[in-house]
Design a protein around this motif. Sequence first.
Motif, PDB file in Angstrom:
ATOM      1  N   TYR A  12      25.020   9.140   5.036  1.00 40.38           N
ATOM      2  CA  TYR A  12      23.555   9.033   4.976  1.00 40.38           C
ATOM      3  C   TYR A  12      23.095   7.582   4.810  1.00 40.38           C
ATOM      4  O   TYR A  12      22.134   7.148   5.443  1.00 40.38           O
ATOM      5  N   ALA A  13      23.794   6.826   3.950  1.00 38.26           N
ATOM      6  CA  ALA A  13      23.414   5.425   3.745  1.00 38.26           C
ATOM      7  C   ALA A  13      23.594   4.627   5.026  1.00 38.26           C
ATOM      8  O   ALA A  13      22.742   3.804   5.381  1.00 38.26           O
ATOM      9  N   GLY A  14      24.692   4.847   5.737  1.00 37.88           N
ATOM     10  CA  GLY A  14      24.909   4.152   7.003  1.00 37.88           C
ATOM     11  C   GLY A  14      23.857   4.495   8.032  1.00 37.88           C
ATOM     12  O   GLY A  14      23.372   3.624   8.764  1.00 37.88           O
ATOM     13  N   ALA A  15      23.449   5.752   8.081  1.00 36.79           N
ATOM     14  CA  ALA A  15      22.423   6.154   9.041  1.00 36.79           C
ATOM     15  C   ALA A  15      21.079   5.523   8.703  1.00 36.79           C
ATOM     16  O   ALA A  15      20.360   5.056   9.593  1.00 36.79           O
ATOM     17  N   VAL A  16      20.739   5.473   7.419  1.00 37.01           N
ATOM     18  CA  VAL A  16      19.460   4.874   7.008  1.00 37.01           C
ATOM     19  C   VAL A  16      19.456   3.375   7.279  1.00 37.01           C
ATOM     20  O   VAL A  16      18.467   2.817   7.778  1.00 37.01           O
ATOM     21  N   ILE A  17      20.568   2.696   6.960  1.00 35.62           N
ATOM     22  CA  ILE A  17      20.659   1.247   7.214  1.00 35.62           C
ATOM     23  C   ILE A  17      20.565   0.963   8.704  1.00 35.62           C
ATOM     24  O   ILE A  17      19.854   0.045   9.142  1.00 35.62           O
TER      25      ILE A  17
END
Length: 97
Positions: free
Chosen positions: A43-48
């Motif tokens: 999720y963090a990678g997708a948001v970044i």
Amino acid sequence: MVARTLFPTLFALSLASVAHAQGTMDFSGAQTLMGTFKTFAMYAGAVICLGGLIFAGIRMMSGRFQDAIPGLFGALFGAGVLGWGAGWIGSLTGQSM
């Protein structure tokens, strides 16, 4: 006399059974925790990645292409977190991607 002779043996056997029971460990909680970390990395990678692309897109639409380069590197970093981060965390526990 017989009880005095057998007491050390019975005491040693009772301690051996207790020590044998201490050898088992359950790692199901660790796998659940690592699964949570893997989900967070995805999720963090997708948001970044999405944030970097939006930032770069706004800069490019306004004609400032040089200002869009950091946004593109941010999107690349987010893709790295999404791919390599989740893959590395999953490989620690043998989870499939």
